[in-house]
Design a protein around this motif. Sequence first.
Motif, mmCIF file in Angstrom:
data_model
loop_
_atom_site.group_PDB
_atom_site.id
_atom_site.type_symbol
_atom_site.label_atom_id
_atom_site.label_comp_id
_atom_site.label_asym_id
_atom_site.label_seq_id
_atom_site.Cartn_x
_atom_site.Cartn_y
_atom_site.Cartn_z
ATOM 1 N N ASN A 23 0.810 -1.215 0.000
ATOM 2 C CA ASN A 23 0.000 0.000 0.000
ATOM 3 C C ASN A 23 0.844 1.266 0.000
ATOM 4 O O ASN A 23 0.528 2.235 -0.695
ATOM 5 C CB ASN A 23 -0.941 -0.003 1.210
ATOM 6 N N THR B 268 2.361 1.738 -3.448
ATOM 7 C CA THR B 268 1.321 2.158 -4.393
ATOM 8 C C THR B 268 0.977 3.626 -4.190
ATOM 9 O O THR B 268 0.782 4.382 -5.150
ATOM 10 C CB THR B 268 0.061 1.294 -4.217
ATOM 11 N N TYR B 269 0.921 4.029 -2.942
ATOM 12 C CA TYR B 269 0.642 5.419 -2.571
ATOM 13 C C TYR B 269 1.670 6.363 -3.196
ATOM 14 O O TYR B 269 1.321 7.390 -3.795
ATOM 15 C CB TYR B 269 0.656 5.479 -1.048
ATOM 16 N N ARG C 240 -0.480 4.841 8.543
ATOM 17 C CA ARG C 240 -1.433 4.295 7.588
ATOM 18 C C ARG C 240 -2.149 3.035 8.086
ATOM 19 O O ARG C 240 -2.969 2.472 7.376
ATOM 20 C CB ARG C 240 -0.718 3.996 6.265
ATOM 21 N N ASP D 89 -6.705 8.063 0.570
ATOM 22 C CA ASP D 89 -6.093 7.530 -0.640
ATOM 23 C C ASP D 89 -7.028 7.741 -1.830
ATOM 24 O O ASP D 89 -8.254 7.732 -1.685
ATOM 25 C CB ASP D 89 -5.827 6.032 -0.494
ATOM 26 N N ARG E 176 -7.986 0.235 0.864
ATOM 27 C CA ARG E 176 -7.936 0.715 -0.518
ATOM 28 C C ARG E 176 -8.871 -0.105 -1.411
ATOM 29 O O ARG E 176 -9.471 0.419 -2.357
ATOM 30 C CB ARG E 176 -6.493 0.620 -1.022
#
Length: 367
Positions: free
Chosen positions: A11, A14-15, A107, A159, A277
Amino acid sequence: MFILPWLKGGNAETYVVNLARSIDPKEFEVLVWCKGDWGPVGDELGRMGVKVMDGPISPLRPDQMFRLWRYVRREHVDIIHSLSLRPTAGEAFMSKLMLRKYVSSRRSTRQWEGKNKVRMRDRVRDRFTDKIVTNSNMIARLAGRLENVPVNKLVTIYDGVPMDELSQWSSVQDGEELRKRLNIPEIGYVIVNVADMRHSKGQMYLLKAFHEARSKFLGETHLIICGEGEERDNLELFIKHNSLGSRVHIIGAEEKPAVMAAGDVFVVSSLGEGFSRSIIEAMALGMPIIATSVGGNPEVVMDGLNGIIVPPADSDKLSDAMLRVGNNIARRKDMGQKSLDRARSEFTLEKMAQAHEEMYSKLMGKD
């Protein structure tokens, strides 16, 4: 400059990739420092033209800290943003010595679980931190309570997801092919769950809920669980013992796009969560959501509008929610449309990037 623990995929990575794609290149240059293992995300960032450095950063190793200091000066870095699970006091202190702004992220709840209790060095780190970015208001509240972070240091930025890319997932053909392979009729009702298979994701409660509701669905109903993990054997054993093999399908994470295309309803059964997400991805594909009331889920799913919120570890309530959505096609379509509308208005990459740009600009005194 973003500091990442590794570039294997996840994650946080990807962020950063999504921010690098979306943030205004005329105002901001994105750099990445990887402290651990290289992986496919590093290659992807390289193809995007993002400069990536790799090497450990330990406050106990002056040579490593000097390498960081030299790189920051050479590249004229203004802001250091750490996405490590537990950012170190050394990173924050070094940023202050270099007269750079320091940002860290929270997060998930993992940094406060088990042995990861808040220590004095964490409070010292927070004193040298200019902003702490959280991905849900719940995480922000926990950071404030557990780490005593002042409210003015906390900023919540949800996100975003790439709407254009996700539209390619919703290939009718891919969904139909998967349904055919799994012997799911065209008019069958398909519930999907996409998550790592571990206890904290609550898939055993999902299986129990499905088993309880199975005979009450008005049409033929199937459950697809997509992912990998240590809980898989236990899940498969439950499926076998309860003769659910023809209706419950466990498939690998690599088939996620086809699973999302085949689904009618998306279920998140987690016992704990920071911010899912996958919920936003499912919303962007027009699916109603059934989610447990943990983490940021209630901030994304409007109970009764684009989905239903249920208590965690409660298979009875989860079963009832699946029946309420599954047996009412009109409600399902209405919730799905509201999911899509909400994703397009609140959870785009553009909105996420804009929020970061505003935060970074304020830190640099440009507002």
